[in-house]
Design an enzyme around this catalytic site. Sequence first.
Site, PDB file in Angstrom:
ATOM      1  N   MET A  44       0.799  -1.221   0.000  1.00 24.61           N
ATOM      2  CA  MET A  44       0.000   0.000   0.000  1.00 24.61           C
ATOM      3  C   MET A  44       0.832   1.272   0.000  1.00 24.61           C
ATOM      4  SD  MET A  44      -3.185  -0.712  -0.281  1.00 24.61           S
ATOM      5  CE  MET A  44      -4.035   0.759   0.314  1.00 24.61           C
ATOM      6  N   GLY A  47      -0.784   4.624  -0.926  1.00 25.49           N
ATOM      7  CA  GLY A  47      -2.169   4.713  -0.507  1.00 25.49           C
ATOM      8  C   GLY A  47      -3.142   3.968  -1.401  1.00 25.49           C
ATOM      9  N   HIS A 446     -12.027  23.148 -31.708  1.00 18.96           N
ATOM     10  CA  HIS A 446     -12.941  22.294 -32.480  1.00 18.96           C
ATOM     11  C   HIS A 446     -12.120  21.229 -33.224  1.00 18.96           C
ATOM     12  CE1 HIS A 446     -16.345  21.309 -35.124  1.00 18.96           C
ATOM     13  NE2 HIS A 446     -15.454  21.297 -36.115  1.00 18.96           N
TER      14      HIS A 446
END
Length: 467
Positions: A44, A47, A446
């Site tokens: 871990m 985290g 765009h």
Amino acid sequence: MDTRENTAHADVLVIGFGKGGKTVAAKMGSLGRRVILVEQSNRMYGGTCPNIGCVPTKALVHHAGKPRMSDSPQEHYEHAVREVQTLTSTFRAGNFDSLNSADNVTVVTGHAAFIDPHTVGVTAGGDRLTITAETILINTGAEPIIPDIPGLRASKRTLTSTDLIQTTTLPERLTILGGGYQGVEFASIYRRFGSQVTVFEAAARILGREDDEAAAVVADILRNEGIEIITGARVTEVGDRDAVTIVTYEKDGREHTLETDAVLAASGRAPVTRGLGLDAAGVRTTERGAIEVDEHLRTSRPHIYALGDVRGGRQHTYLSLDDSRIVLDQLIGEGRRSTADRVAIPHTVFMTPPLAAVGLTEKEAREAGHRVKIASEAVADIVAMPRAYIVEETRGFMKFVIDADTDEILGAVLLSVDAQELINTVALAMRHGVKAAELRDAVYTHPTSTEAFNEVLGTIVRSDART
């Protein structure tokens, strides 16, 4: 520092390797403070997010949408899990090395428990280290909740989210208990990998915290993908029988059963506080088991802070990061930053397409007394959003809740391609008072998804004076 010694002292002690704690540790170490970070599992480091949360689950979303045509569903899934495990291993090692090699920071692997308000004992096998510290940060995160349903914990086919993403066997039939964010996300992932998915939800609809219209559209998308959603259902028992598991449930006053190969408990996550010895430290917890904090994340002991999921509230990595800013401002800044500064915090459910939202829902805005106008349009009908057609994902809709008197954006829900990115633009606009008309008339590149705002915000579908 040689951690084989039985005692050590730190200016700052961090319990748990989560986002908030590790960020504070790195900063304080760089300033010359003596920092010790304790993590109980070598799986871990970094985290929840890089190991069992955001990174692996979103990586599975990505792989689920890229089937390997030469592979069977099982082969595709197994390959994806292996790839994700490689990714998380890389992240985990990077997190460990970045802190443990930092000046003035030492990472200790072991279980931490308070002895008194300034002293913590760390055990690892037969070894024990006693650490005293001026400032202590609790950053132990949260863990999956398994509901108290007869037979559920005893079943060998019951899985938490952590278990599921680490198994290399694709369940042919997956039953999910819970139709919230986690349940919906996993339903979408595993259906796209090829599992037959059933979602049970006790409430009348899934995604109970979301906009009513959004929840209905999500349910339609999931059902059209072949996911069975059973709402208003109470699961009463889970039991293994030979090669299958039987899920018994009640709906509309009748009892039903369902055979499945795996059961995912998706009922949320609870703060990890058991075994920390909080009583010895004089640290209070809430009725829900979270550590009680003030707006500066101080606990009932002013020198002890709680960051991330363990302090209760919304469980997001980006809020844990912001927690670190609040704590650092207390330790080395002016002490002004607080949780009250958080405005328009967005969230995303990484189904396909993603669902992202920020601010008030239409119902919440009306209940708060606003006169509202609603701008909403189905993605398939947004002419100014060619990107949706380019990437062949025209499902979903966009909806804005706008104050009819001020043109203020009160909230938005985006169920569309790129929604996880678009929502950050909306949130930023809300935080800085950008009006709906300004967001509508802005110039966007765009072809992108953002330019959909030009059209959607010009389409008022409902406007009234109800309060």
